[in-house]
Design an enzyme around this catalytic site. Structure first.
Site, PDB file in Angstrom:
ATOM      1  N   CYS A 167       0.863  -1.177   0.000  1.00 24.78           N
ATOM      2  CA  CYS A 167       0.000   0.000   0.000  1.00 24.78           C
ATOM      3  C   CYS A 167       0.902   1.230   0.000  1.00 24.78           C
ATOM      4  O   CYS A 167       1.809   1.330   0.814  1.00 24.78           O
ATOM      5  CB  CYS A 167      -0.867   0.001   1.262  1.00 24.78           C
ATOM      6  N   ASN A 172      11.361  -1.297  -7.033  1.00 25.26           N
ATOM      7  CA  ASN A 172      11.460  -2.006  -8.304  1.00 25.26           C
ATOM      8  C   ASN A 172      10.129  -1.943  -9.030  1.00 25.26           C
ATOM      9  O   ASN A 172       9.087  -2.284  -8.471  1.00 25.26           O
ATOM     10  CB  ASN A 172      11.832  -3.478  -8.082  1.00 25.26           C
ATOM     11  N   GLU A 173      10.165  -1.454 -10.245  1.00 25.42           N
ATOM     12  CA  GLU A 173       8.982  -1.460 -11.113  1.00 25.42           C
ATOM     13  C   GLU A 173       7.697  -1.091 -10.372  1.00 25.42           C
ATOM     14  O   GLU A 173       6.733  -1.858 -10.338  1.00 25.42           O
ATOM     15  CB  GLU A 173       8.854  -2.826 -11.793  1.00 25.42           C
ATOM     16  N   CYS A 193      -4.108   0.677  -4.716  1.00 25.74           N
ATOM     17  CA  CYS A 193      -4.625   0.140  -3.462  1.00 25.74           C
ATOM     18  C   CYS A 193      -5.898   0.903  -3.097  1.00 25.74           C
ATOM     19  O   CYS A 193      -6.013   2.095  -3.374  1.00 25.74           O
ATOM     20  CB  CYS A 193      -3.566   0.301  -2.378  1.00 25.74           C
ATOM     21  N   CYS A 241      -5.825   4.821   1.606  1.00 23.61           N
ATOM     22  CA  CYS A 241      -5.784   5.283   0.214  1.00 23.61           C
ATOM     23  C   CYS A 241      -7.070   6.037  -0.125  1.00 23.61           C
ATOM     24  O   CYS A 241      -7.045   7.037  -0.844  1.00 23.61           O
ATOM     25  CB  CYS A 241      -5.548   4.107  -0.734  1.00 23.61           C
ATOM     26  N   GLU A 286      17.347  -3.243 -17.019  1.00 19.97           N
ATOM     27  CA  GLU A 286      17.223  -4.700 -17.170  1.00 19.97           C
ATOM     28  C   GLU A 286      16.986  -5.025 -18.637  1.00 19.97           C
ATOM     29  O   GLU A 286      16.310  -4.277 -19.346  1.00 19.97           O
ATOM     30  CB  GLU A 286      16.009  -5.252 -16.407  1.00 19.97           C
ATOM     31  N   HIS A 322      14.246 -18.129 -16.317  1.00 19.23           N
ATOM     32  CA  HIS A 322      14.565 -16.841 -16.939  1.00 19.23           C
ATOM     33  C   HIS A 322      16.047 -16.823 -17.272  1.00 19.23           C
ATOM     34  O   HIS A 322      16.881 -17.305 -16.497  1.00 19.23           O
ATOM     35  CB  HIS A 322      14.230 -15.699 -15.979  1.00 19.23           C
TER      36      HIS A 322
HETATM   37  C1  GLA Z   1      11.123  -7.420 -14.131  1.00 23.03           C
HETATM   38  C2  GLA Z   1      11.634  -7.375 -12.710  1.00 23.03           C
HETATM   39  C3  GLA Z   1      12.727  -8.358 -12.453  1.00 23.03           C
HETATM   40  C4  GLA Z   1      12.457  -9.679 -13.132  1.00 23.03           C
HETATM   41  C5  GLA Z   1      12.263  -9.442 -14.605  1.00 23.03           C
HETATM   42  C6  GLA Z   1      12.081 -10.700 -15.398  1.00 23.03           C
HETATM   43  O1  GLA Z   1      11.718  -6.546 -14.986  1.00 23.03           O
HETATM   44  O2  GLA Z   1      12.059  -6.102 -12.334  1.00 23.03           O
HETATM   45  O3  GLA Z   1      12.833  -8.527 -11.050  1.00 23.03           O
HETATM   46  O4  GLA Z   1      11.329 -10.262 -12.574  1.00 23.03           O
HETATM   47  O5  GLA Z   1      11.118  -8.655 -14.767  1.00 23.03           O
HETATM   48  O6  GLA Z   1      11.981 -10.429 -16.775  1.00 23.03           O
HETATM   49 ZN    ZN Z   2      -3.708   1.515   0.657  1.00 20.86          ZN
END
Ligand code: GLA
Ligand code: ZN
Length: 681
Positions: free
Chosen positions: A118, A152-153, A158, A163, A319, A370
């Site tokens: 969240c 990350n990403e 939420c 929220c 990446e 992967h």
């Molecule tokens: C994303 C994530 C990574 C991994 C890749 C796999 O980009 O950030 O941690 O899971 O996908 O392609």
């Molecule tokens: Zn929330």
């Protein structure tokens, strides 16, 4: 202190997860030696390491990370250090269940997976700041630390009570009163008018989900909350390590539908203003069975160019896969040579790095298949490792190119908000909206002709471009209309199309036809917008040739525009389909119908000639060979990339110096299948 290191060399390396290998000391011991063999200089550490760093609340274990940091420093490597908020430890969800998300159905989630906290939870913010502070205090002065990789990403949303409270706060700040919201969202429709702030809830399939202005604001709110969470994350980093740059990895999407476009859910145009450098995770579907590799390369180029354009400065590929992904329906390995080709393409389009997910292939769970630089065999004697090492060797010879820029005279306009509104709109053809994909078709013409293109947002400066391509700009504010008028008055050439300027910033239709300012700009009014089935076509004439249309036909009335093409069929046969108008010192064009690329090629050829946009270096190119140029003050660096399985001969207007070996690249040259050469003038 090394810091960032872009003044020195391109970054080559990627995600390294020693925390998955702490029970295998013999494996960890080999890693650094193998990295040297792979010509890798950078590792991203700690992406999901929170439970290894703080296995129980308040109990920290940094020794393993200290070791890796020191070993990386010892081989003169860089560490990109991630904050671990993308994967929280079990104890956090257990002690503070509020950190887990609540979905749109009101279901509270339990611990598991990743990227699903969240973003409002005060305790999650506090805990993230705590661990980030510890990391900054411990590694802030470490000579290997080059950059922060925040979380990350980031993605998702939420619907918990926190929220919802933030949503109402956000709306109060934006609209001031319920009356203003009632108007902006047309709450009189189906009698939904609010009379008390407590009635204001987020959109939900269990409740309100037909109010388009609300949906649009919710998406804006989600972007703002994501940025707000990120800013909370970086507070301790800014305080303790003000000289260490901060980024977070953006994404692309669409592979399942054979598309490849920037992530649609978060407005990266906005987000990019808060990062020091844009970075993104690049996973095009190389060597697929549904398009040529040149087509895949064009789509990949488009996303690179869009991420370049956000800041108009070098970005990072955070990446990419050295071989194969695991999450697609079919996960095809890149064919020999494609790893180097696809990675050089990143650099050619302005990346200062090639970074992988991941260094070493996981032993189990969802990413065990992967691709990675080091596979389960642990061997250096396999194709993937050899190609990565070879790429690293070649990249190290190109270091004088890092930090250099691109120069463009053409821009395509992409607006996240228009995309959200268009997709939400109902009516017309639901599967055929395809706004970013349509922009990509326009882009393809320029890519084939080796003419560089920026992909910019409505907030960016238009004035430096000779050509601005802005089809399907469905949501348009008065301010954007003024900006387009000013751009054209001052001599710019502007392309527009069907689906333009239909709604205002809260997704309410403009009344009285095409807005006045756009009528002036294009010399037309739009009377109707006809939808075609996917297998249906109309025909248009243009410059004595005929072209098939698809998906959409706007039916126009012309006021003071020149008619350049007409429809041939249907009840609107003989009416204008392509018009142009001189406006101020500039020129506008309105494309009333969607067409295939054959028409776009013909249409843009004339504009390319009139505006002198041709790449001055290229005498005879090839659609499968991409030529991209990066510049510094004195030099131009030319990337010649053969995206095909056959030899391609091209002719340049002059010979180049080969950057890798100082030899000559002759003006007329043949590139082997998948070959890349990098020249300089
Ligand atoms: C994303 C994530 C990574 C991994 C890749 C796999 O980009 O950030 O941690 O899971 O996908 O392609
Ligand atoms: Zn929330």
């Amino acid at each position: 202190m090394v810091r960032f290191d872009l003044d020195r060399r391109f970054l080559h390396g990627g995600d390294y997860n020693p925390d998955q290998w702490l029970d295998y000391p013999e494996i960890l011991q080999k890693d650094i030696q193998l990295m040297k063999q792979a010509n890798i200089n950078t590792v991203t550490l700690g992406v999901f390491a929170w439970s290894a760093l703080e296995p129980r609340e308040g109990e920290y274990h940094f020794d393993w990370l200290d070791d890796i940091f020191d070993q990386v420093a010892a081989f003169d490597g860089n560490v990109i250090l991630a904050t671990p908020s993308g994967g929280r430890p079990q104890w956090l969800s257990q002690h503070y269940p509020e950190v887990n998300r609540t979905d749109a159905l009101g279901q509270k989630h339990v611990h598991g997976f990743r990227h699903n906290h969240c973003y409002s939870s005060p305790i999650y913010r506090a805990k993230v700041q705590e661990i980030n502070r510890k990391l900054a205090e411990r590694y802030g002065k470490h000579p290997a630390l080059s950059m922060w990789h925040v979380s990350n990403e980031y993605s998702g949303e939420c619907f918990c009570d926190y929220c919802q409270e933030n949503w109402r706060k956000w709306l109060k700040k934006k609209y001031g009163s319920l009356e203003a919201i009632n108007q902006a969202w047309l709450m009189s429709f189906w009698g939904s008018t609010y009379s008390d702030w407590r009635q204001v809830l987020p959109p939900s399939p269990l409740g309100e989900h037909k109010v388009h202005g609300m949906d649009l604001d919710w998406k804006r709110f989600v972007t703002d909350m994501t940025i707000d969470f990120y800013q909370a994350e970086i507070e301790p980093l800014r305080e303790i390590t003000p000289d260490v740059p901060v980024t977070t990895n953006f994404m692309a999407e669409g592979q399942a539908n054979h598309d490849f476009i920037p992530l649609e859910g978060i407005d990266y145009g906005k987000f990019s203003k808060y990062v020091d450098i844009v970075s993104w995770d690049s996973y095009p579907d190389w060597n697929n069975n549904y398009e040529t590799i040149a087509e895949t390369a064009m789509k990949s180029a488009y996303v690179h160019d869009q991420y370049w354009s956000l800041k108009q400065q070098p970005f990072l590929v955070m990446e990419s896969t050295p071989s194969v992904v695991n999450w697609d329906q079919f996960n095809k390995s890149k064919r020999p040579g494609v790893h180097i080709l696809s990675s050089m393409q990143q650099i050619a389009h302005g990346s200062d790095s090639t970074l992988y997910f991941q260094w070493r292939q996981s032993r189990g769970n969802s990413e065990k298949f992967h691709g990675a630089v080091v596979g389960h065999d642990g061997s250096t004697n396999n194709r993937v490792f050899r190609e990565v090492a070879e790429y690293g060797r070649r990249l190290a010879k190109l270091n004088e190119i890092k930090g250099t820029i691109k120069k463009t005279k053409v821009a395509i306009l992409f607006d996240w908000e228009s995309n959200w509104a268009l997709k939400r709109g109902g009516g017309f053809g639901r599967p055929t909206r395809r706004y970013p994909q349509t922009l990509q078709e326009h882009y393809a013409v320029f890519w084939e002709n080796d003419i560089p293109v920026d992909i910019i947002t409505v907030d960016q400066d238009f004035s430096k471009y000779d050509l601005l391509i802005a089809p399907m700009l469905y949501l348009m504010t008065e301010a954007t209309m003024d900006k387009l008028q000013a751009y054209t008055t001052n001599g710019g050439t502007l392309i527009s199309s069907y689906f333009t300027g239909m709604v205002n910033e809260t997704d309410l239709l403009y009344l009285g036809g095409l807005p006045k300012k756009l009528q002036e700009l294009f010399g037309i009014d739009v009377l109707e917008l006809d939808t075609l089935y996917e297998d249906e076509h109309n025909m248009i004439t243009f410059q004595d040739k005929e072209f098939a249309t698809k998906d959409y036909s706007a039916i126009l009335s012309v006021k003071d525009a020149e008619i350049l093409g007409n429809y041939q069929q249907e009840f609107y046969a003989g009416t204008p389909a392509v018009v142009g108008k001189k406006f101020g010192n500039g020129q506008t064009y309105y494309l009333a119908a969607r067409t295939a690329i054959d028409f776009l090629r013909e249409f843009y050829q004339g504009i390319i000639e009139t505006l002198g946009l041709k790449n001055p270096l290229v005498k005879n190119g090839s659609p499968a060979v991409s030529i991209q140029i990066r510049y510094d003050k004195n030099d131009s660096y030319i990337f010649l990339m053969n995206f095909s399985e056959t030899e391609q001969t091209i002719e340049l207007n002059q010979a180049l110096t080969d950057v890798e070996n100082q030899g000559e690249i002759p003006a007329q040259l043949t590139l082997k299948p998948y070959e890349v050469r990098i020249g300089k003038i």
